[in-house]
Design a protein around this motif. Structure first.
Motif, PDB file in Angstrom:
ATOM      1  N   ILE A  30       0.827  -1.219   0.000  1.00  0.00           N
ATOM      2  CA  ILE A  30       0.000   0.000   0.000  1.00  0.00           C
ATOM      3  C   ILE A  30       0.859   1.266   0.000  1.00  0.00           C
ATOM      4  O   ILE A  30       0.388   2.324  -0.399  1.00  0.00           O
ATOM      5  CB  ILE A  30      -0.979   0.023   1.200  1.00  0.00           C
ATOM      6  N   VAL A  31       2.104   1.159   0.447  1.00  0.00           N
ATOM      7  CA  VAL A  31       2.983   2.333   0.415  1.00  0.00           C
ATOM      8  C   VAL A  31       3.514   2.530  -1.003  1.00  0.00           C
ATOM      9  O   VAL A  31       3.538   3.644  -1.530  1.00  0.00           O
ATOM     10  CB  VAL A  31       4.138   2.198   1.430  1.00  0.00           C
ATOM     11  N   ASN A  32       3.897   1.430  -1.654  1.00  0.00           N
ATOM     12  CA  ASN A  32       4.381   1.533  -3.043  1.00  0.00           C
ATOM     13  C   ASN A  32       3.299   2.119  -3.956  1.00  0.00           C
ATOM     14  O   ASN A  32       3.615   2.813  -4.930  1.00  0.00           O
ATOM     15  CB  ASN A  32       4.811   0.151  -3.555  1.00  0.00           C
ATOM     16  N   TYR A  89       9.084   4.944  -4.901  1.00  0.00           N
ATOM     17  CA  TYR A  89      10.445   4.831  -4.358  1.00  0.00           C
ATOM     18  C   TYR A  89      10.547   3.667  -3.372  1.00  0.00           C
ATOM     19  O   TYR A  89      11.568   2.984  -3.302  1.00  0.00           O
ATOM     20  CB  TYR A  89      10.812   6.163  -3.693  1.00  0.00           C
ATOM     21  N   PHE A  90       9.467   3.451  -2.613  1.00  0.00           N
ATOM     22  CA  PHE A  90       9.483   2.373  -1.614  1.00  0.00           C
ATOM     23  C   PHE A  90       9.054   1.069  -2.285  1.00  0.00           C
ATOM     24  O   PHE A  90       7.904   0.928  -2.710  1.00  0.00           O
ATOM     25  CB  PHE A  90       8.556   2.705  -0.442  1.00  0.00           C
ATOM     26  N   ASN A  91       9.985   0.119  -2.366  1.00  0.00           N
ATOM     27  CA  ASN A  91       9.740  -1.080  -3.160  1.00  0.00           C
ATOM     28  C   ASN A  91      10.332  -2.309  -2.442  1.00  0.00           C
ATOM     29  O   ASN A  91      11.549  -2.532  -2.488  1.00  0.00           O
ATOM     30  CB  ASN A  91      10.411  -0.873  -4.528  1.00  0.00           C
ATOM     31  N   PRO A  92       9.489  -3.082  -1.746  1.00  0.00           N
ATOM     32  CA  PRO A  92      10.028  -4.203  -0.971  1.00  0.00           C
ATOM     33  C   PRO A  92      10.778  -5.234  -1.819  1.00  0.00           C
ATOM     34  O   PRO A  92      11.771  -5.808  -1.369  1.00  0.00           O
ATOM     35  CB  PRO A  92       8.790  -4.827  -0.295  1.00  0.00           C
ATOM     36  N   ARG A  93      10.325  -5.474  -3.043  1.00  0.00           N
ATOM     37  CA  ARG A  93      11.053  -6.423  -3.906  1.00  0.00           C
ATOM     38  C   ARG A  93      12.484  -5.936  -4.136  1.00  0.00           C
ATOM     39  O   ARG A  93      13.447  -6.695  -4.019  1.00  0.00           O
ATOM     40  CB  ARG A  93      10.344  -6.584  -5.259  1.00  0.00           C
ATOM     41  N   CYS A  99       1.570  -3.179   7.312  1.00  0.00           N
ATOM     42  CA  CYS A  99       0.217  -3.709   7.065  1.00  0.00           C
ATOM     43  C   CYS A  99       0.213  -5.234   6.907  1.00  0.00           C
ATOM     44  O   CYS A  99      -0.833  -5.865   7.029  1.00  0.00           O
ATOM     45  CB  CYS A  99      -0.379  -3.067   5.818  1.00  0.00           C
ATOM     46  N   SER A 100       1.340  -5.815   6.588  1.00  0.00           N
ATOM     47  CA  SER A 100       1.490  -7.285   6.473  1.00  0.00           C
ATOM     48  C   SER A 100       0.914  -7.901   5.199  1.00  0.00           C
ATOM     49  O   SER A 100       0.890  -9.124   5.063  1.00  0.00           O
ATOM     50  CB  SER A 100       0.869  -8.020   7.659  1.00  0.00           C
ATOM     51  N   ILE A 101       0.432  -7.081   4.281  1.00  0.00           N
ATOM     52  CA  ILE A 101      -0.133  -7.678   3.063  1.00  0.00           C
ATOM     53  C   ILE A 101       0.952  -8.456   2.312  1.00  0.00           C
ATOM     54  O   ILE A 101       0.715  -9.555   1.808  1.00  0.00           O
ATOM     55  CB  ILE A 101      -0.752  -6.605   2.143  1.00  0.00           C
ATOM     56  N   CYS A 102       2.165  -7.890   2.270  1.00  0.00           N
ATOM     57  CA  CYS A 102       3.257  -8.573   1.559  1.00  0.00           C
ATOM     58  C   CYS A 102       3.561  -9.936   2.187  1.00  0.00           C
ATOM     59  O   CYS A 102       3.932 -10.878   1.485  1.00  0.00           O
ATOM     60  CB  CYS A 102       4.509  -7.712   1.548  1.00  0.00           C
TER      61      CYS A 102
HETATM   62  S1  SF4 Z   1       4.086  -4.474   5.384  1.00  0.00           S
HETATM   63 FE1  SF4 Z   1       4.709  -4.997   3.290  1.00  0.00          FE
HETATM   64  S2  SF4 Z   1       2.947  -4.434   2.012  1.00  0.00           S
HETATM   65 FE2  SF4 Z   1       2.682  -3.388   3.975  1.00  0.00          FE
HETATM   66  S3  SF4 Z   1       3.615  -1.362   3.714  1.00  0.00           S
HETATM   67 FE3  SF4 Z   1       5.221  -2.705   4.545  1.00  0.00          FE
HETATM   68  S4  SF4 Z   1       6.296  -3.522   2.755  1.00  0.00           S
HETATM   69 FE4  SF4 Z   1       4.357  -2.667   2.022  1.00  0.00          FE
END
Ligand code: SF4
Ligand code: SF4
Length: 147
Positions: A27-29, A34-38, A61-64
């Motif tokens: 949800i941040v990406n 700029y914010f990219n967990p991958r 948020c834990s969606i990832c």
């Molecule tokens: S928990 Fe994961 S999906 Fe949620 S904001 Fe952080 S990196 Fe993005």
């Protein structure tokens, strides 16, 4: 770097297949490319160093975590990055301290607007007020964590 992250509770980064499910559901990406967990995980695995991206942007948020097909737990990597950056002398942004003060006062991470309280009442939801005992517990936890 990977072993240090693991000591802090990060999941197994080496299982990441760079599929991008974490980023596409983040949800941040969605509001800040700029914010990219991958990329965060990819750059750690590839270069074995701290990524430039700010781990404090994550909303937890834990969606990832739910979407990752490899059960890497990207959130655990981001949390571990915060700890390492803090240990390295990289202070969290001031908004984090404001959040802590807010939690100390109300027990809530985010204050609700009057409209939100009204909406809750109209839906028959319980009042969102923490009792004194619970608030004391919250303050104790924060105090033991050094706040
Ligand atoms: S928990 Fe994961 S999906 Fe949620 S904001 Fe952080 S990196 Fe993005
Ligand atoms: S969803 Fe999991 S496997 Fe896919 S890029 Fe993100 S961390 Fe890697």
């Amino acid at each position: 770097m990977i072993s240090r992250l693991k000591e802090k509770g990060a999941g197994d980064l080496l299982k990441c297949i760079q599929c991008g499910s974490c980023t596409s559901s983040c949800i941040v990406n969605a509001v800040n490319e700029y914010f990219n967990p991958r990329r965060i995980i990819g750059s750690i695995v590839k270069f074995n160093r701290l990524p430039d991206q700010d781990p404090w942007l994550c909303s937890s948020c834990s969606i990832c975590v739910e979407r990752c097909p490899q059960r890497v737990n990207p959130l655990s990597v981001i949390m571990a990055l915060r700890m390492i950056k803090y240990e390295n002398g990289d202070a969290p942004p001031s908004r984090v301290f404001e959040l802590i003060e807010q939690i100390k006062k109300t027990g809530l991470a985010f204050p609700l607007s009057n409209e939100a309280y009204e909406k809750r009442r109209s839906l028959g939801l319980p009042e969102l007020e923490m009792d004194e005992e619970s608030l004391k517990e919250v303050k104790k936890i924060l105090s033991e964590a050094g706040f």
